[in-house]
Scaffold this motif. Structure first.
Motif, PDB file in Angstrom:
ATOM      1  N   PHE A  60       0.943  -1.099  -0.046  1.00  0.00           N
ATOM      2  CA  PHE A  60       0.090   0.116  -0.049  1.00  0.00           C
ATOM      3  C   PHE A  60       0.874   1.215  -0.003  1.00  0.00           C
ATOM      4  CE2 PHE A  60      -2.064  -3.450   2.220  1.00  0.00           C
ATOM      5  CZ  PHE A  60      -3.047  -3.762   1.483  1.00  0.00           C
ATOM      6  N   THR A  61       0.392   2.396  -0.769  1.00  0.00           N
ATOM      7  CA  THR A  61       1.196   3.672  -0.739  1.00  0.00           C
ATOM      8  C   THR A  61       0.144   4.562  -0.101  1.00  0.00           C
ATOM      9  OG1 THR A  61       0.472   4.120  -2.921  1.00  0.00           O
ATOM     10  CG2 THR A  61       2.686   2.764  -2.407  1.00  0.00           C
ATOM     11  N   TYR A  62       0.702   5.713   0.287  1.00  0.00           N
ATOM     12  CA  TYR A  62      -0.267   6.980   1.052  1.00  0.00           C
ATOM     13  C   TYR A  62       0.337   7.977   0.411  1.00  0.00           C
ATOM     14  CZ  TYR A  62      -1.726   2.986   3.939  1.00  0.00           C
ATOM     15  OH  TYR A  62      -2.133   1.816   4.177  1.00  0.00           O
ATOM     16  N   ASP A  63      -0.677   9.224   0.652  1.00  0.00           N
ATOM     17  CA  ASP A  63      -0.346  10.614   0.118  1.00  0.00           C
ATOM     18  C   ASP A  63       0.244  11.353   1.354  1.00  0.00           C
ATOM     19  OD1 ASP A  63      -2.549  11.395   1.437  1.00  0.00           O
ATOM     20  OD2 ASP A  63      -3.309  11.995  -0.235  1.00  0.00           O
ATOM     21  N   ALA A  64       0.699  12.536   1.182  1.00  0.00           N
ATOM     22  CA  ALA A  64       1.036  13.388   2.505  1.00  0.00           C
ATOM     23  C   ALA A  64       0.071  13.506   3.600  1.00  0.00           C
ATOM     24  CB  ALA A  64       1.640  14.655   2.042  1.00  0.00           C
ATOM     25  N   ASP A  65      -1.400  13.306   3.285  1.00  0.00           N
ATOM     26  CA  ASP A  65      -2.420  13.636   4.372  1.00  0.00           C
ATOM     27  C   ASP A  65      -2.764  12.173   4.605  1.00  0.00           C
ATOM     28  OD1 ASP A  65      -2.519  16.073   4.098  1.00  0.00           O
ATOM     29  OD2 ASP A  65      -3.639  16.288   2.375  1.00  0.00           O
ATOM     30  N   SER A  66      -2.070  10.986   4.531  1.00  0.00           N
ATOM     31  CA  SER A  66      -2.045   9.684   4.963  1.00  0.00           C
ATOM     32  C   SER A  66      -3.383   8.868   4.374  1.00  0.00           C
ATOM     33  CB  SER A  66      -2.270   9.709   6.580  1.00  0.00           C
ATOM     34  OG  SER A  66      -1.320  10.230   7.161  1.00  0.00           O
ATOM     35  N   TRP A  67      -3.865   9.558   3.193  1.00  0.00           N
ATOM     36  CA  TRP A  67      -5.131   8.828   2.454  1.00  0.00           C
ATOM     37  C   TRP A  67      -4.385   8.001   1.609  1.00  0.00           C
ATOM     38  CZ3 TRP A  67     -10.168   9.426   3.144  1.00  0.00           C
ATOM     39  CH2 TRP A  67     -10.560  10.542   3.599  1.00  0.00           C
ATOM     40  N   MET A  68      -4.822   6.640   1.428  1.00  0.00           N
ATOM     41  CA  MET A  68      -4.319   5.448   0.689  1.00  0.00           C
ATOM     42  C   MET A  68      -4.382   5.997  -0.819  1.00  0.00           C
ATOM     43  SD  MET A  68      -5.410   1.540   0.205  1.00  0.00           S
ATOM     44  CE  MET A  68      -5.120   1.348   1.799  1.00  0.00           C
ATOM     45  N   LEU A  69      -3.355   5.801  -1.668  1.00  0.00           N
ATOM     46  CA  LEU A  69      -3.187   6.096  -2.870  1.00  0.00           C
ATOM     47  C   LEU A  69      -3.283   4.904  -4.025  1.00  0.00           C
ATOM     48  CD1 LEU A  69      -0.205   8.753  -3.201  1.00  0.00           C
ATOM     49  CD2 LEU A  69      -2.587   8.983  -3.660  1.00  0.00           C
ATOM     50  N   THR A  70      -2.411   3.683  -3.584  1.00  0.00           N
ATOM     51  CA  THR A  70      -2.649   2.629  -4.400  1.00  0.00           C
ATOM     52  C   THR A  70      -2.517   1.315  -3.029  1.00  0.00           C
ATOM     53  OG1 THR A  70      -0.010   2.249  -4.415  1.00  0.00           O
ATOM     54  CG2 THR A  70      -1.369   3.481  -6.250  1.00  0.00           C
ATOM     55  N   GLY A  71      -3.263   0.090  -3.764  1.00  0.00           N
ATOM     56  CA  GLY A  71      -3.273  -0.864  -3.090  1.00  0.00           C
ATOM     57  C   GLY A  71      -2.848  -2.095  -4.188  1.00  0.00           C
ATOM     58  N   VAL A  72      -1.704  -2.949  -4.152  1.00  0.00           N
ATOM     59  CA  VAL A  72      -1.486  -3.974  -5.016  1.00  0.00           C
ATOM     60  C   VAL A  72      -1.602  -5.027  -4.339  1.00  0.00           C
ATOM     61  CG1 VAL A  72       0.296  -4.871  -6.339  1.00  0.00           C
ATOM     62  CG2 VAL A  72       0.191  -2.396  -6.136  1.00  0.00           C
ATOM     63  N   GLN A  73      -2.545  -6.113  -4.780  1.00  0.00           N
ATOM     64  CA  GLN A  73      -2.669  -7.316  -4.095  1.00  0.00           C
ATOM     65  C   GLN A  73      -1.507  -8.477  -5.085  1.00  0.00           C
ATOM     66  OE1 GLN A  73      -5.234 -10.297  -5.605  1.00  0.00           O
ATOM     67  NE2 GLN A  73      -5.803 -11.228  -3.588  1.00  0.00           N
ATOM     68  N   GLY A  74      -0.434  -8.902  -4.097  1.00  0.00           N
ATOM     69  CA  GLY A  74       0.375  -9.638  -4.899  1.00  0.00           C
ATOM     70  C   GLY A  74       0.067 -10.830  -5.392  1.00  0.00           C
ATOM     71  N   LEU A  75      -1.094 -11.830  -4.994  1.00  0.00           N
ATOM     72  CA  LEU A  75      -1.238 -12.975  -5.583  1.00  0.00           C
ATOM     73  C   LEU A  75      -1.757 -12.756  -6.989  1.00  0.00           C
ATOM     74  CD1 LEU A  75      -1.386 -15.845  -5.258  1.00  0.00           C
ATOM     75  CD2 LEU A  75      -3.565 -15.742  -4.087  1.00  0.00           C
ATOM     76  N   TYR A  76      -2.641 -11.801  -7.167  1.00  0.00           N
ATOM     77  CA  TYR A  76      -3.202 -11.907  -8.726  1.00  0.00           C
ATOM     78  C   TYR A  76      -2.772 -10.575  -9.315  1.00  0.00           C
ATOM     79  CZ  TYR A  76      -6.047 -15.493  -6.781  1.00  0.00           C
ATOM     80  OH  TYR A  76      -6.782 -16.526  -6.089  1.00  0.00           O
ATOM     81  N   ALA A  77      -1.640  -9.784  -8.744  1.00  0.00           N
ATOM     82  CA  ALA A  77      -1.295  -8.711  -9.496  1.00  0.00           C
ATOM     83  C   ALA A  77      -2.239  -7.647  -9.685  1.00  0.00           C
ATOM     84  CB  ALA A  77      -0.283  -8.676 -10.466  1.00  0.00           C
ATOM     85  N   ASN A  78      -3.186  -7.605  -8.935  1.00  0.00           N
ATOM     86  CA  ASN A  78      -4.504  -6.429  -8.930  1.00  0.00           C
ATOM     87  C   ASN A  78      -3.861  -5.156  -8.212  1.00  0.00           C
ATOM     88  OD1 ASN A  78      -5.981  -8.374 -10.389  1.00  0.00           O
ATOM     89  ND2 ASN A  78      -7.007  -8.982  -8.541  1.00  0.00           N
ATOM     90  N   THR A  79      -4.174  -3.966  -8.802  1.00  0.00           N
ATOM     91  CA  THR A  79      -3.790  -2.776  -8.650  1.00  0.00           C
ATOM     92  C   THR A  79      -5.123  -1.895  -8.348  1.00  0.00           C
ATOM     93  OG1 THR A  79      -1.630  -3.019  -9.504  1.00  0.00           O
ATOM     94  CG2 THR A  79      -2.417  -0.787  -8.892  1.00  0.00           C
ATOM     95  N   VAL A  80      -5.273  -1.315  -7.337  1.00  0.00           N
ATOM     96  CA  VAL A  80      -6.307  -0.336  -7.257  1.00  0.00           C
ATOM     97  C   VAL A  80      -5.575   1.196  -6.697  1.00  0.00           C
ATOM     98  CG1 VAL A  80      -8.158   0.592  -5.792  1.00  0.00           C
ATOM     99  CG2 VAL A  80      -7.757  -1.905  -6.145  1.00  0.00           C
TER     100      VAL A  80
END
Length: 97
Positions: A60-80
């Motif tokens: 998971f990655t976050y912006d400067a205000d601690s809001w999630m920017l991306t989430g990557v599920q490793g098993l299926y390589a799905n990115t949100v």
């Protein structure tokens, strides 16, 4: 709301590791930064687990205000990826790689 994530990271580079075992015996490991933001989650099942024997890791990655920017599920390589809409709200854009 800025929870000071970058200030904390500049001062201390320590993260918290939390490891739990669920009822079937699978191990779930969370890696959080000091602002309690989940950086990664790893799922390691037992060899004979009912959920299968394939391990996966999510990041998971976050912006400067601690809001999630991306989430990557490793098993299926799905990115949100979350982006701002016209009202400055986060909206999901899911993609499978």
């Amino acid at each position: 709301m800025n929870r000071g994530r970058y200030v904390i990271r500049a001062l201390v580079t320590t993260v918290r590791l939390q490891r739990r075992t669920n009822q079937p015996g699978d191990t779930i490991t969370h890696l959080d930064d000091l602002a309690s933001l989940m950086l990664s989650r790893e799922h390691r099942p037992l060899a004979n687990s009912p959920s299968g024997a394939t391990a996966s890791a999510d990041t998971f990655t976050y912006d400067a205000d601690s809001w999630m920017l991306t989430g990557v599920q490793g098993l299926y390589a799905n990115t949100v990826a979350l982006t701002d809409d016209a009202g400055s709200r986060k909206s999901p854009n899911a993609s499978a790689e």
